[in-house]
Design an enzyme around this catalytic site. Structure first.
Site, short mmCIF file in Angstrom:
data_model
loop_
_atom_site.label_atom_id
_atom_site.label_comp_id
_atom_site.label_asym_id
_atom_site.label_seq_id
_atom_site.Cartn_x
_atom_site.Cartn_y
_atom_site.Cartn_z
N TYR A 99 -23.31 -10.53 -6.95
CA TYR A 99 -23.05 -11.82 -6.27
C TYR A 99 -21.83 -11.70 -5.36
O TYR A 99 -21.86 -12.07 -4.18
CB TYR A 99 -22.82 -12.93 -7.32
N SER A 104 -15.82 -16.49 -1.74
CA SER A 104 -15.39 -16.72 -3.13
C SER A 104 -14.23 -15.80 -3.48
O SER A 104 -14.14 -14.67 -2.99
CB SER A 104 -16.57 -16.41 -4.05
N LYS A 157 -21.10 -11.84 -1.01
CA LYS A 157 -20.08 -12.59 -0.26
C LYS A 157 -19.27 -11.64 0.63
O LYS A 157 -18.96 -11.94 1.78
CB LYS A 157 -19.15 -13.33 -1.22
#
Ligand code: NAD
Ligand code: WQD
Length: 349
Positions: free
Chosen positions: A151, A127, A155
């Site tokens: 989050y 992302s 990644k």
């Protein structure tokens, strides 16, 4: 034997659109999804759009035995596109352990089983959030990374894990795809984003305002240093994004080791520009209010997609008006997403 692609999270928003592109290209697909954030109806709609039968397993990527059985039943799998995981930035600050467990332990479990069965090609959903608040716009892949939320850190850590694996074992090939802001829906109008509960993201929220499910859009801040004071993002049509995965799979066949690409349009739009573009698709002005900034948001995330353009021979093709029109086509025909569609998933295909 012909080969197949295992798609984790293939019932989700980006996964389902990617499965359609794979099937339409004549590839065989096996989906693994625990339906935590999706519905089996998405699989039915993939079948309706493509007129092909999909092999689907309701299974968790944390369940090593289940993964072993699926790979065992499908020795034709030669590569994996790995979408499955948790994805809400705000939620990740409240339940970080769940995010680290599902995303990181889930990926390690998948990689361990892939290694056991000697499937060593993976395309991973990363992302743009890994860039944090980037010093360079448009952002090249060489920009330093440093996410500001759990989050995004999942990644970032997964990228490192996969990179380390490719360094240690030269027969692995991986494409780490850093998505910018996916938007829009399938042109058929029967498949699109299906957020469960209140949408966290701009375009699904705005489209729910348009169908009367939400009263107005809250615009998070109009004091950013941009032309209209609202923040800039790079919105990419989900079909363009999906095609990027097919281009990445092709790249892996050249055995490049670990490679990373931005998947974006290279064009930034402010929140207000998105509201105006979507108003145009809907045919009326949707209500909004300016509220304070959302904590953690940054001013501008716009991709420099040159590397993917050149090395993958891939380029985003939809413009903003087409993206908004496809979203409205889907949302107006399916005002409750897939919520109204009953039906249990079969335990296995
Ligand atoms: P999504 O939630 O629609 O799809 C993810 C799918 O994974 C869902 O169908 C869900 O049920 C499944 N899943 C979740 N946990 C699982 C588990 N433990 N085992 C098996 N299946 C599981 O999300 P999406 O928008 O399609 O995103 C796909 C991937 O792309 C995610 O990894 C996400 O982090 C990443 N990504 C998304 C965006 C975005 O804005 N949508 C942007 C950048 C990156
Ligand atoms: C876009 C712009 C908001 C909602 C997130 C993740 C990123 C990726 C995509 C998963 C921002 C503004 C939003 C609203 C608003 N996901 N906004 N009102 O934050 O760029 O990216 O989703 O990987 O990792 O961080 O996307 O759609 O939430 O926001 O004003 O109700 O719209 O402030 O400027 P974001 P978004």
């Amino acid at each position: 034997m012909s080969s197949a692609v295992l798609v984790t999270g293939g019932a989700g928003y980006i996964g389902s659109h990617t499965v359609i592109e794979l099937l339409e290209q004549g590839q065989q697909v096996v989906i693994v999804d625990n339906l935590y954030n999706s519905s089996y109806e998405a699989v039915r709609r993939i079948e309706q759009i493509t007129n092909k039968k999909v092999t689907f397993y309701k299974a968790d990527i944390l369940d090593k035995q289940a993964l072993r059985e699926i790979f065992g039943r499908h020795p034709e799998i030669s590569s994996v596109i790995h979408f499955a995981g948790l994805k809400a930035v705000g939620e990740s600050t409240k339940i970080p352990l769940d995010y680290y467990y599902t995303n990181i332990t889930g990926t390690i479990t998948l990689l361990q089983v892939m290694k056991e069965v000697n499937v060593k090609n993976i395309v991973f959903s990363s992302s743009a959030t890994v860039y944090g608040d980037p010093p360079i716009i448009p952002i090249p892949e060489t920009c330093p990374i440093g996410s500001t939320n759990p989050y995004g850190r999942t990644k970032q850590f997964i990228e490192s894990i996969i990179r380390d694996l490719c360094t240690a074992e030269s027969d692995w090939n991986a494409a780490l795809l850093r998505y910018f802001n996916p938007a829009g829906a399938h042109p058929s109008g029967i498949l699109g984003e299906n957020p469960l509960g209140v949408p966290n993201n701009l375009m699904p929220y705005l489209s729910q305002v348009a169908v009367g499910k939400r009263e107005f859009l809250s615009i998070f801040g109009d004091d950013y240093p941009t032309k209209d004071g609202t923040a800039i993002r790079d919105y990419i049509h989900v079909v363009d994004l999906s095609k990027g995965h097919l281009a990445a799979l092709k790249k892996l066949s050249e055995k490049p080791g670990c490679v990373e690409y931005n998947l974006g349009t290279g064009h930034g739009s402010t929140v207000l520009e998105m509201v105006h573009a979507f108003n145009k698709a809907v045919g009326r002005d949707l209500p909004y209010k300016i509220v304070p900034r959302r904590p953690g948001d940054v001013t501008n995330l716009t991709a420099n997609p040159t590397l993917a353009n050149n090395e993958l021979q891939w380029k985003a093709e939809y413009d903003l008006d087409q993206t908004c029109a496809s979203l409205w086509n889907w949302q107006s025909k399916n005002p409750n997403g897939l919520e109204d569609c009953p039906g249990e998933a079969p335990a296995e295909a």
